[in-house]
Design an enzyme around this catalytic site. Structure first.
Site, mmCIF file in Angstrom:
data_model
loop_
_atom_site.group_PDB
_atom_site.id
_atom_site.type_symbol
_atom_site.label_atom_id
_atom_site.label_comp_id
_atom_site.label_asym_id
_atom_site.label_seq_id
_atom_site.Cartn_x
_atom_site.Cartn_y
_atom_site.Cartn_z
ATOM 1 N N ARG A 91 35.188 1.723 41.827
ATOM 2 C CA ARG A 91 33.961 2.524 42.002
ATOM 3 C C ARG A 91 32.900 1.691 42.711
ATOM 4 O O ARG A 91 32.149 2.190 43.538
ATOM 5 C CB ARG A 91 33.432 3.040 40.659
ATOM 6 C CG ARG A 91 32.034 3.657 40.776
ATOM 7 C CD ARG A 91 31.666 4.595 39.638
ATOM 8 N NE ARG A 91 31.967 4.074 38.320
ATOM 9 C CZ ARG A 91 31.289 3.092 37.696
ATOM 10 N NH1 ARG A 91 30.261 2.520 38.281
ATOM 11 N NH2 ARG A 91 31.651 2.682 36.499
ATOM 12 N N ASP B 242 19.966 13.384 59.922
ATOM 13 C CA ASP B 242 21.324 13.917 59.761
ATOM 14 C C ASP B 242 21.912 14.044 61.167
ATOM 15 O O ASP B 242 21.510 14.897 61.951
ATOM 16 C CB ASP B 242 21.251 15.275 59.047
ATOM 17 C CG ASP B 242 22.626 15.882 58.778
ATOM 18 O OD1 ASP B 242 23.601 15.468 59.424
ATOM 19 O OD2 ASP B 242 22.709 16.788 57.922
HETATM 20 C C1 LIG Z 1 28.697 19.835 56.696
HETATM 21 C C2 LIG Z 1 27.325 19.313 56.830
HETATM 22 C C3 LIG Z 1 26.675 18.662 55.767
HETATM 23 C C4 LIG Z 1 27.299 18.544 54.392
HETATM 24 O O1 LIG Z 1 28.486 17.840 54.384
HETATM 25 P P1 LIG Z 1 29.678 18.113 53.317
HETATM 26 O O2 LIG Z 1 30.691 17.102 53.699
HETATM 27 O O3 LIG Z 1 30.110 19.534 53.509
HETATM 28 O O4 LIG Z 1 29.101 17.912 51.965
HETATM 29 C C5 LIG Z 1 25.407 18.157 55.990
HETATM 30 N N1 LIG Z 1 24.790 18.303 57.178
HETATM 31 C C6 LIG Z 1 25.373 18.929 58.216
HETATM 32 C C7 LIG Z 1 24.634 19.048 59.502
HETATM 33 C C8 LIG Z 1 26.655 19.457 58.084
HETATM 34 O O5 LIG Z 1 27.220 20.096 59.111
#
Ligand SMILES: *Cc1c(COP(=O)(O)O)cnc(C)c1O
Length: 370
Positions: free
Chosen positions: A47, A170
């Site tokens: 972990r 992101d």
């Molecule tokens: C898919 C996605 C997420 C979340 O990711 P998961 O792996 O589904 O938890 C976050 N931000 C964006 C832009 C995404 O396309």
């Protein structure tokens, strides 16, 4: 080294016992201690750390030009770790078209713990005006989902720096091959590795990359290790394997997406196309400035409304009607019906994750149903 070389070599630790050319999957949860109680192999318990996770973190940190990375079991767990690393009472500024899974996470899981404002990130002045004494984090997402809106990473980084705020981006839609937020002034980058980094629609995962190994990053590392939403060694192996071809896959995604966007823009059944690589995109100049390539995601509106949109997705043969993105296969989705009634997504919008099939076949498939 260039990105193609980093992608192949940075995440590969040779096994000194067998000399296997490709790193094996280390499934052991625990690691033998030395006579003095130390850990001669550098690992204690899976972990806390694992060789496959370390390799994944190493290669992604290198791809994003960061100091360190933390891998998680999903993209949402990666995002959540940033929010959990903040002190209770902190205020976050987020885009009003933030990925709906993370927007819902903030609203449902952090209600009463953190406060947040969801605003239009194309308006830099508004971001500036939304900052208050408790603000600790600006969270951006560009290009956004599903309208492919951009926000100016360098300009937001400038504001964040002036107000000593953490600035996270992101970068899932772009991938490190198309956009490098740390180089534009961001502090933290997030990816859902479920998407382009793994690239084969067969693993969920997430990762955070930091520019600096500072106190906030230490909080995130604590969330990773004590929170425990870590990826399995097998998942890390698969994602690291996928990353080896990322730069070449992205070239194909970008070329196909640009060609498909050009085709759709000239089609009489199509009302509008959203793709940062089109000269008609309202922020094409910004895209040229901050993106290295325009990515593999696009959306388009159908003139004949929702009914036509639903017919198109049902009649296509090569495109799979499914959510998610970043795999080698093309996916198409009616976003409105996924996001629910509080969404601003138009009902006649289809979102496409453009895959790596031959562009002639993709266009022929669409031509047949449009
Ligand atoms: C898919 C996605 C997420 C979340 O990711 P998961 O792996 O589904 O938890 C976050 N931000 C964006 C832009 C995404 O396309």
């Amino acid at each position: 080294m260039k990105i193609e070389t980093i992608a192949i070599h940075s995440g590969n630790q040779m096994d000194n016992t067998t000399k296997a050319a490709i790193q094996p999957i280390t499934l052991s949860t625990t690691f033998e201690r030395g006579e003095s109680g130390d850990y001669p192999g550098g690992y204690i318990y899976s972990r806390a750390d694992n060789p496959n996770r370390k390799s994944l973190e190493k290669v992604v940190a290198a791809l994003e030009n960061g100091a360190d990375a933390c891998a998680f079991a999903t993209g949402n767990a990666a995002g959540m770790s940033v929010f959990q690393a903040l002190a209770p009472g902190s205020h976050i500024i987020c885009p009003d078209d933030m990925y709906h899974g993370l927007r819902n996470q903030l609203k449902m899981l952090f209600n009463g713990v953190l406060t947040f404002d969801f605003i239009d990130f194309t308006n830099i002045e508004l971001i500036f005006q939304t900052i208050k004494r408790e603000t600790k984090l600006i969270w951006a997402e560009t290009p956004s989902n599903p309208l492919l809106k951009l926000c100016d990473i360098a300009a937001i980084a400038h504001i964040a720096k002036e107000h000593q705020l953490i600035f996270a981006v992101d970068n899932t839609f772009a991938s490190p091959c198309c956009q490098q937020p740390l180089s534009l002034g961001a502090d933290i980058v997030m990816h859902s590795t479920t998407k382009y980094l793994n690239g084969h629609s067969d693993v969920t995962g997430g990762i955070l990359i930091t520019k600096e190994n500072n106190e906030f990053w230490q909080n995130i590392k604590n969330v990773q290790s004590f929170g425990g939403a870590v990826p399995s060694p097998f998942d890390c192996y698969l994602i690291t394997r996928g990353i080896k071809t990322l730069p070449y896959r992205m070239r194909g995604h970008v070329a196909n997406a640009q060609a498909l966007a050009n085709y759709l823009e000239n089609h009489p059944a199509v009302e509008a196309v959203y793709y940062p690589g089109l000269a008609s995109h309202p922020q094409h100049e910004l895209a040229k400035k901050q993106m290295l390539a325009y990515g593999g995601m696009l959306s388009f509106l159908l003139k004949d409304g929702e009914e036509k949109a639903r017919q198109v997705i049902n009649d296509l043969k090569i495109f799979t009607q499914a959510t998610s993105l970043g795999g080698v296969e093309s996916l198409i989705e009616h976003r409105y019906s996924v996001e629910g009634p509080d969404t601003k997504t138009p009902k006649n919008l289809l979102r496409v994750s453009v895959g790596l099939e031959h562009i002639d076949d993709l266009i022929a498939d669409l031509e047949g149903v449009l």
